[in-house]
Design an enzyme around this catalytic site. Structure first.
Site, mmCIF file in Angstrom:
data_model
loop_
_atom_site.group_PDB
_atom_site.id
_atom_site.type_symbol
_atom_site.label_atom_id
_atom_site.label_comp_id
_atom_site.label_asym_id
_atom_site.label_seq_id
_atom_site.Cartn_x
_atom_site.Cartn_y
_atom_site.Cartn_z
ATOM 1 N N TYR A 172 0.827 -1.207 0.000
ATOM 2 C CA TYR A 172 0.000 0.000 0.000
ATOM 3 C C TYR A 172 0.864 1.261 0.000
ATOM 4 O O TYR A 172 0.608 2.205 -0.749
ATOM 5 C CB TYR A 172 -0.901 -0.037 1.235
ATOM 6 N N LYS A 176 0.937 4.129 -2.894
ATOM 7 C CA LYS A 176 0.576 5.512 -2.584
ATOM 8 C C LYS A 176 1.736 6.471 -2.851
ATOM 9 O O LYS A 176 1.523 7.629 -3.237
ATOM 10 C CB LYS A 176 0.103 5.617 -1.131
#
Length: 294
Positions: A172, A176
């Site tokens: 993640y 991001k």
């Protein structure tokens, strides 16, 4: 009664069936926008769900007197991203703002992180930003070349995990961080076509954050006002920026820039390079703490 910051604008929001995306869609509609509500209806980990949250949000918007249409395609595929833009053009005749928000989590410590979990999270977050962005940009480029210069906006969704790192979220955090890089490149490349591109790192209690940050009380509705402003004509001149938003706090995030530097003018030995690096580090600002590392 709707306000008018986004009156006449057509806005696409991905992952808008729940949480932040839902708050964004409702807030845009409250400011007069016509909204394409995208959601695939999957669970927190990306597995298929049984309901249709996008239709529920559309019904909310229509019940309040607004205009909206649901889109259930997979925006991490070229076909789904193309149909997303087509939904806006076919239903409302134009597209003005794209809010990239869709995502899910598959958290693991790196030594336990499966390749499939890596690929799935990078796919929905990073590829799921790139493909809708590319489709929207192609439309706006065509409009600009035809003499109809748009007042177009893209708002991407990054995270503090992408800016500082987050233990147990290597996939993640990497996705991001990639979204920040994509935002900077898109802002530079698309400015000539009348497109502004920014990113928001939200901090709000949603089903994605409630397990990792149980004490987080800020609501998705607290983040939406900044996203609406960035997605409106009122944000003229603001592009290539990253904001953090939590409750009533808004922060302009300042990314990588040159810090302490030493130039010998010649090649160093490894020992000299190490001595120089330690001297520079002693004069540099300490990095922010990685989430969960305390």
């Amino acid at each position: 009664m709707a306000a008018d910051m986004c009156a006449g604008r057509v806005v696409v929001v991905t992952g808008a069936g729940r949480g932040l995306g839902r708050a964004h869609a409702l807030a845009f509609a409250a400011e007069g926008a016509k909204v394409v509500v995208n959601d695939l209806g999957v669970g927190l980990d990306g597995t298929p769900g049984s309901d249709s949250p996008a239709r529920n949000v559309v019904e909310e918007i229509r019940a309040a007197g607004g205009e909206a249409v649901a889109h259930g395609g997979d925006i991490a595929t070229a076909k789904g991203a193309a149909s997303l833009v087509e939904a806006a053009l076919d239903t409302f005749g134009r597209l003005d703002t794209l809010v990239n928000n869709a995502g899910f989590l598959r958290d693991r410590m790196l030594v336990n992180l499966d390749e499939d979990d890596w690929d799935a999270v990078l796919r929905v977050h990073l590829k799921g930003h790139f493909l809708p962005l590319r489709e929207a940009a192609a439309y706006w480029r065509t409009e600009s070349k035809a003499g109809r210069r748009p007042v177009a906006r893209i708002v991407n969704t990054t995270s503090g995990a992408g800016l500082l790192g987050s233990v147990g979220q290597g996939n993640y955090a990497a996705a991001k961080a990639g979204i920040v890089g994509l935002t900077l490149v898109a802002a530079a490349e698309l400015a000539r076509y009348g497109v502004q591109v920014n990113a928001v790192a939200p901090a709000a209690r949603t089903r994605m954050t409630e397990r990792a940050f149980a004490d987080l009380a800020a609501a998705p509705e607290d983040v939406a006002p900044l996203v609406v402003w960035l997605g409106s004509a009122a944000s003229d001149g603001v592009t290539g920026r990253v904001f953090e938003a939590e409750a009533g706090r808004i922060t302009v995030m300042e990314g990588w820039r040159p810090g302490p530097t030493a130039d010998k003018g010649d090649r160093r030995t490894p020992a000299e390079a190490g001595d120089t690096a330690r001297d520079l580090l002693a004069r540099a600002q300490a990095p922010g703490a990685v989430y969960g590392a305390g």
